[in-house]
Design a protein around this motif. Structure first.
Motif, PDB file in Angstrom:
ATOM      1  N   GLY A 175       0.809  -1.230   0.000  1.00 16.94           N
ATOM      2  CA  GLY A 175       0.000   0.000   0.000  1.00 16.94           C
ATOM      3  C   GLY A 175       0.835   1.271   0.000  1.00 16.94           C
ATOM      4  O   GLY A 175       1.834   1.371  -0.718  1.00 16.94           O
ATOM      5  N   ASN A 176       0.422   2.236   0.807  1.00 16.69           N
ATOM      6  CA  ASN A 176       1.134   3.511   0.938  1.00 16.69           C
ATOM      7  C   ASN A 176       2.496   3.270   1.599  1.00 16.69           C
ATOM      8  O   ASN A 176       2.581   3.031   2.798  1.00 16.69           O
ATOM      9  CB  ASN A 176       0.285   4.468   1.773  1.00 16.69           C
ATOM     10  CG  ASN A 176       0.942   5.822   1.967  1.00 16.69           C
ATOM     11  OD1 ASN A 176       2.131   5.998   1.675  1.00 16.69           O
ATOM     12  ND2 ASN A 176       0.178   6.777   2.460  1.00 16.69           N
ATOM     13  N   GLN A 177       3.559   3.359   0.805  1.00 17.27           N
ATOM     14  CA  GLN A 177       4.896   3.014   1.319  1.00 17.27           C
ATOM     15  C   GLN A 177       5.606   4.193   1.969  1.00 17.27           C
ATOM     16  O   GLN A 177       6.739   4.069   2.430  1.00 17.27           O
ATOM     17  CB  GLN A 177       5.748   2.423   0.191  1.00 17.27           C
ATOM     18  CG  GLN A 177       5.186   1.074  -0.242  1.00 17.27           C
ATOM     19  CD  GLN A 177       5.858   0.521  -1.481  1.00 17.27           C
ATOM     20  OE1 GLN A 177       7.044   0.711  -1.699  1.00 17.27           O
ATOM     21  NE2 GLN A 177       5.089  -0.182  -2.302  1.00 17.27           N
ATOM     22  N   GLN A 178       4.940   5.361   1.986  1.00 18.87           N
ATOM     23  CA  GLN A 178       5.560   6.528   2.628  1.00 18.87           C
ATOM     24  C   GLN A 178       4.919   6.836   3.979  1.00 18.87           C
ATOM     25  O   GLN A 178       5.129   7.915   4.533  1.00 18.87           O
ATOM     26  CB  GLN A 178       5.428   7.738   1.709  1.00 18.87           C
ATOM     27  CG  GLN A 178       6.114   7.495   0.370  1.00 18.87           C
ATOM     28  CD  GLN A 178       6.319   8.782  -0.384  1.00 18.87           C
ATOM     29  OE1 GLN A 178       5.357   9.496  -0.699  1.00 18.87           O
ATOM     30  NE2 GLN A 178       7.561   9.111  -0.653  1.00 18.87           N
ATOM     31  N   LEU A 179       4.125   5.895   4.488  1.00 21.60           N
ATOM     32  CA  LEU A 179       3.444   6.125   5.757  1.00 21.60           C
ATOM     33  C   LEU A 179       4.468   6.231   6.896  1.00 21.60           C
ATOM     34  O   LEU A 179       4.281   6.978   7.857  1.00 21.60           O
ATOM     35  CB  LEU A 179       2.469   4.969   6.013  1.00 21.60           C
ATOM     36  CG  LEU A 179       1.281   5.222   6.907  1.00 21.60           C
ATOM     37  CD1 LEU A 179       0.450   6.401   6.443  1.00 21.60           C
ATOM     38  CD2 LEU A 179       0.407   3.984   6.987  1.00 21.60           C
ATOM     39  N   THR A 180       5.541   5.441   6.805  1.00 21.21           N
ATOM     40  CA  THR A 180       6.727   5.632   7.656  1.00 21.21           C
ATOM     41  C   THR A 180       7.932   5.303   6.783  1.00 21.21           C
ATOM     42  O   THR A 180       7.781   4.867   5.646  1.00 21.21           O
ATOM     43  CB  THR A 180       6.741   4.714   8.899  1.00 21.21           C
ATOM     44  OG1 THR A 180       6.721   3.361   8.462  1.00 21.21           O
ATOM     45  CG2 THR A 180       5.585   4.983   9.828  1.00 21.21           C
ATOM     46  N   PHE A 181       9.132   5.508   7.348  1.00 21.42           N
ATOM     47  CA  PHE A 181      10.357   5.346   6.564  1.00 21.42           C
ATOM     48  C   PHE A 181      11.289   4.404   7.315  1.00 21.42           C
ATOM     49  O   PHE A 181      12.227   4.844   7.984  1.00 21.42           O
ATOM     50  CB  PHE A 181      11.030   6.698   6.351  1.00 21.42           C
ATOM     51  CG  PHE A 181      10.100   7.729   5.781  1.00 21.42           C
ATOM     52  CD1 PHE A 181       9.827   7.758   4.423  1.00 21.42           C
ATOM     53  CD2 PHE A 181       9.463   8.644   6.608  1.00 21.42           C
ATOM     54  CE1 PHE A 181       8.948   8.690   3.897  1.00 21.42           C
ATOM     55  CE2 PHE A 181       8.588   9.583   6.089  1.00 21.42           C
ATOM     56  CZ  PHE A 181       8.320   9.606   4.735  1.00 21.42           C
TER      57      PHE A 181
END
Lengths: 218, 218
Positions: A82-88
């Motif tokens: 999914g959203n891969q920029q939700l954390t780093f």
């Protein structure tokens, strides 16, 4: 199904976890806990969360509780979904501000906002009387916190930088509740805060959370 | 020096960050903030933390605040330094319980314990009178939280499993303060909790924190 969320879709903490699961495009099973019947204080639920609060969370044989902890786990365990920029997970320097603003949500934003949610949104649902003095006090405290947000959101589009992260996401349940109450004025008075609220509330992952809530109106 | 910690060594939050730096064998510069003179509310400090609370933290050009967020950053950025089991950046399943018990510290343990630290340790330092009714109330609340810890620590040596992690570490400043007060009895009543306190307080990294505090007696 591997992932199970035990709780009530009226609980902001439960909604917070579903918001994260939706951002990561993860399927899950919702196991309804009847809080009016005190099911969250029974033995079977205490095995999931010894403090007797929703949500309880299972991913296979891993059992977790505390919504913000669950969300950090989901973001790390399913980093590639999914959203891969939700954390780093791979970049500590970019993660630093995410950690900071997650803590600000938990330590500064949550205390007054969760009291306002209780007074203005939950109490009316339960047929209880709102305490107007408590509302005024917590609106004042929330306003002071949001003044810092206003300055921050004048510098970057989201709390931790240029993209939407878990730091923003964790605010969604309380903001969604408060937008339907008189406490909305505290947000509306601040242009950058208002724009940020409108932006994050419009995310498809959040719309899916509200759809789930509507399916379980009890 | 790349890492700077701005604050006062009497602040539990500042001590929490030094405990983490010491576990990771990291050198840092301590920049004393004179809180009695209100330096934490001045423009220069507000640039580090817009809420005007210690600590402020710098690592090169990265500026962070909120002690628990700083510790998560340190553990991730310096994963390969010092104690490498403080968190598990590469293993979400092992990290899940660390996230859970870090949240429990922040959400459940901290509210009553920080109020007890203020009443029983900080107020006497400042020549203020302790509020005995507040002490009794918060000792009761802390006792309820520690009952859950007692059960947990009967199952595993540390909160998140078999090794000392950030979840344990974040408790150190409040426990250290409270062990020197009458609130010690709340811990002493619980054998697993007492043994855990003695174990984590005996860590060399914590002894180094106390040595730093002694060097700055102002």
């Amino acid at each position: 199904m591997a992932i199970k969320v035990h709780g009530s879709v009226f609980s902001p903490a439960v909604l917070r976890v579903f918001a994260c699961l939706n951002e990561k495009d993860l399927e899950s099973e919702y196991v309804e806990i009847n809080m009016r019947a005190g099911e969250h204080k029974k033995e079977s639920f205490l095995a999931l969360n010894p403090f007797g609060q929703v949500p309880g969370f299972e991913d296979g044989d891993l059992k977790l509780f505390e919504s913000r902890a669950i969300n950090q786990y989901i973001a790390q365990a399913y980093a590639a979904k999914g959203n891969q920029q939700l954390t780093f997970v791979q970049d500590a320097k970019k993660m630093g501000p995410v950690y900071v603003w997650m803590e600000v949500e938990a330590q500064k934003f949550d205390p007054p906002s969760s009291k306002l949610v209780f007074e203005l949104a939950i109490k009316p649902l339960l047929g209880m009387n709102t305490d107007d003095a408590a509302v005024a006090e917590h609106e004042g405290k929330l306003g002071e916190v949001l003044d810092v947000y206003e300055a921050r959101l004048g510098q970057s589009k989201y709390l931790a930088g240029d993209c939407f992260t878990l730091a923003d996401l964790n605010h969604l349940p309380a903001i969604n509740y408060l937008m339907g109450t008189t406490a909305r004025k505290v947000f509306d008075a601040l242009p950058h805060v208002s724009a940020w609220c409108a932006d994050i509330l419009a995310r498809p992952a959040w719309a899916k959370v509200l759809a789930l809530q509507k399916q379980h109106p009890s």
